[in-house]
Enzyme design. Sequence first.
Site, PDB file in Angstrom:
ATOM      1  N   LYS A 124      -2.230 -24.177  10.145  1.00  0.00           N
ATOM      2  CA  LYS A 124      -1.555 -24.832  11.271  1.00  0.00           C
ATOM      3  C   LYS A 124      -0.047 -24.842  11.092  1.00  0.00           C
ATOM      4  O   LYS A 124       0.709 -24.704  12.037  1.00  0.00           O
ATOM      5  CB  LYS A 124      -2.070 -26.275  11.372  1.00  0.00           C
TER       6      LYS A 124
ATOM      7  N   GLU B 131      -0.978 -16.386  26.013  1.00  0.00           N
ATOM      8  CA  GLU B 131      -1.538 -17.559  25.339  1.00  0.00           C
ATOM      9  C   GLU B 131      -3.072 -17.550  25.412  1.00  0.00           C
ATOM     10  O   GLU B 131      -3.742 -17.880  24.426  1.00  0.00           O
ATOM     11  CB  GLU B 131      -0.940 -18.833  25.965  1.00  0.00           C
TER      12      GLU B 131
ATOM     13  N   TRP C 206      -3.757 -22.473   1.128  1.00  0.00           N
ATOM     14  CA  TRP C 206      -3.693 -21.275   1.969  1.00  0.00           C
ATOM     15  C   TRP C 206      -2.978 -20.244   1.109  1.00  0.00           C
ATOM     16  O   TRP C 206      -1.779 -20.362   0.862  1.00  0.00           O
ATOM     17  CB  TRP C 206      -2.915 -21.569   3.243  1.00  0.00           C
TER      18      TRP C 206
ATOM     19  N   ARG D 236      -4.155 -27.495   7.218  1.00  0.00           N
ATOM     20  CA  ARG D 236      -2.990 -26.765   6.720  1.00  0.00           C
ATOM     21  C   ARG D 236      -3.381 -25.532   5.909  1.00  0.00           C
ATOM     22  O   ARG D 236      -2.563 -24.642   5.672  1.00  0.00           O
ATOM     23  CB  ARG D 236      -2.140 -27.680   5.834  1.00  0.00           C
TER      24      ARG D 236
ATOM     25  N   GLU E 194      -7.710 -15.902  18.023  1.00  0.00           N
ATOM     26  CA  GLU E 194      -7.590 -16.671  16.787  1.00  0.00           C
ATOM     27  C   GLU E 194      -8.848 -17.468  16.448  1.00  0.00           C
ATOM     28  O   GLU E 194      -9.146 -17.649  15.280  1.00  0.00           O
ATOM     29  CB  GLU E 194      -6.316 -17.532  16.721  1.00  0.00           C
TER      30      GLU E 194
ATOM     31  N   HIS F  22       0.443   1.361  32.032  1.00  0.00           N
ATOM     32  CA  HIS F  22       1.176   2.159  31.041  1.00  0.00           C
ATOM     33  C   HIS F  22       0.470   2.194  29.686  1.00  0.00           C
ATOM     34  O   HIS F  22       1.101   2.484  28.672  1.00  0.00           O
ATOM     35  CB  HIS F  22       2.596   1.611  30.884  1.00  0.00           C
TER      36      HIS F  22
ATOM     37  N   CYS G 273      -0.959 -25.134   2.946  1.00  0.00           N
ATOM     38  CA  CYS G 273      -1.318 -25.914   1.765  1.00  0.00           C
ATOM     39  C   CYS G 273      -1.070 -27.388   2.038  1.00  0.00           C
ATOM     40  O   CYS G 273      -0.043 -27.773   2.582  1.00  0.00           O
ATOM     41  CB  CYS G 273      -0.558 -25.528   0.504  1.00  0.00           C
TER      42      CYS G 273
ATOM     43  N   ASN H  25       3.082 -26.642  -2.686  1.00  0.00           N
ATOM     44  CA  ASN H  25       3.038 -26.035  -1.353  1.00  0.00           C
ATOM     45  C   ASN H  25       4.349 -25.289  -1.179  1.00  0.00           C
ATOM     46  O   ASN H  25       5.414 -25.881  -1.360  1.00  0.00           O
ATOM     47  CB  ASN H  25       2.881 -27.162  -0.313  1.00  0.00           C
ATOM     48  N   GLY H  26       4.292 -23.996  -0.858  1.00  0.00           N
ATOM     49  CA  GLY H  26       5.533 -23.223  -0.686  1.00  0.00           C
ATOM     50  C   GLY H  26       5.463 -21.933  -1.480  1.00  0.00           C
ATOM     51  O   GLY H  26       4.391 -21.539  -1.955  1.00  0.00           O
TER      52      GLY H  26
ATOM     53  N   LYS I 105      -5.423 -17.492  22.088  1.00  0.00           N
ATOM     54  CA  LYS I 105      -6.464 -18.506  21.828  1.00  0.00           C
ATOM     55  C   LYS I 105      -7.776 -17.829  21.482  1.00  0.00           C
ATOM     56  O   LYS I 105      -8.447 -18.190  20.546  1.00  0.00           O
ATOM     57  CB  LYS I 105      -6.686 -19.421  23.041  1.00  0.00           C
TER      58      LYS I 105
END
Length: 613
Positions: A608, A486, A73, A27, A493, A509, A2, A99-100, A490
């Site tokens: 983010k 990583e 968000w 955000r 996402e 395995h 947010c 926000n929160g 990438k």
Amino acid sequence: MCGIVGYIGPRQAYPILINGLHRLEYRGYDSAGVALLNGDLRVFKSKGKVHDLEELVKHENLSGTVGIAHTRWATHGEPNDINAHPHISPSKKMAMIHNGIIENYSTLKEELLNRGYEFRSNTDTEVLIHLIEDIMVNEQTNLVEAVQTALCQVIGAYAIVITSQDQPNLLIAAKKGSPMVIGVGEDEFFIASDATPIIEYTKNVVYLEDEEIAIIERGQELKIKTIRNIDKTPYVHKLEINLTAIEKGGYPHFMLKEINEQPNSIMDSMRGRLSVEKSIISLGGIIDYQQKLCNARRMIIIGCGTSWHAGLVGEYLIEDLARIPVEVEYGSEFRYRNPVITENDVVIAISQSGETADTLAAIKLAKSKGATILGICNVVGSTIARETDAGSYTHAGPEIGVASTKAFTAQVTILTLMGLMLGHERGTISKSKYNQYIHELSRIPEKVLKTIKQTEKEVLNIAERFKNSTNFLYLGRGYNYPVALEGALKLKEISYIHAEGYPAAEMKHGPIALIDEEMPVVVIATNGGTYDKVVSNIQEVRARKGKIISVVTEGDVTVREMSDFIIEIPETEEFLVPILATIPLQLLAYHIAVMRGCNVDQPRNLAKSVTVE
Ligand code: G6P
């Protein structure tokens, strides 16, 4: 998570607020809204992106020199017009953005429902603004006192801004656990979740601390009080970022710009810290803790997402070079599993944003047990940077693309500097090796540039070939295992292709069962200790007809012959390979996502800065 913006001053608020929302859209971007005050209070909200909000208000009266705006968000309630912020009070005279998460919102809501209040949305935010107005009415208090009383009852995190029709020259802002910056201009104030909406208007900012309330009044000095009514003196910081750092600068996406910035951002991470001529690594921010670090019984590296992957590289580096035991933990696991922490432990928290709730909570836990806490953060003045005993900023510059790229390589650069500095101090690497290593480290920016230039064409071919795949497997060993993780992160996402990163030898395995002629397998098979072992792992994939995309050291022959596609990166020391090997994997994810028509900078459901647990 947010983004919030506020303005009060002589200018028209709407253009400033919308511009600010665009800057903060990284955000959160599932819905957006704005409230403007010009005699009466007007609120406009829309599901979707900031652009959708702009479309909605195209023909509306948007005048007013006071306003607040929000890009969301979702946490409570699905993203729709009603749950979007701002939320209004029962009298419809006040509007609030938040926000929160208010964790005890259901208890508070129940009490308010019992007293006859009605709610339109499913949000915790609407509960809080109802509570504030309820206190004003029932306890006959002014707005500041009501906010103080309400926030004393709140459990959770918040950054809020309130505007009221009855007090058109006042904005109230408060925060706990979520970030809030106030820009102090000439007779005007700007409020935002980070400094990016503010920098083109003023470089003077005040970072609000937890449980502080800012009383922002037109024509008055900024006043700050705590929620328990203690007066505080605002401390004005000078911002050091400039506008070009937060614009696309000719690139189609921030992510591509940020990938291409890496030669410079890595250089900036090392600037003033590495002197090859003098054979010195000096991390000014942690110099007072250098002995403590050298004598640490063990180190615990904490992070989330990409920062956790950087932490894994750090584990390999620090154990290898400095022979100190290292554990790497997800903030979210560490904080709830009653970990054993002693005063001889050094905790290193890694966070691009410096705001990640789980990382922050893990730090607080480790602090309470007496450990020394260091931070590796990108955002200057962020909460984690302030909560730690000391630390090193990565200085990668603002990272706007939601998928982290340059922040990762900058974090690994700082960990490399730490590993080499500690290895040198502790005598676990010889003087001649140390000199050789720091010389090679100083050449990394130029090798990153070379990597970008020489791999992009082949990466585009690979992207074209596999853009419609539904699964990808990424394999690596040793230093390249975190690189595999990583690379897979990438891709998933931003392109929404399912991808898994695995230690190459572990493939047999489980994931080996997935391999058939349709399955692209990216193997990081650079020169070094486990090269021969990785060659065997590639054979295992080949035997099952998987498509092999290999990242190899320039001049490689063996793996080339076994692979369907080859990406060559420059030769370097083994512990520096993760920085180079990650670059083509960032580019691969980027190009596949673009070819699939995905929103690269704002992938669905992600944000983010994750300020909720
Ligand atoms: C989110 C971001 C990731 C990031 C992670 C940790 O999930 O989308 O890119 O790696 O949070 O964030 P931090 O700011 O603590 O590095």
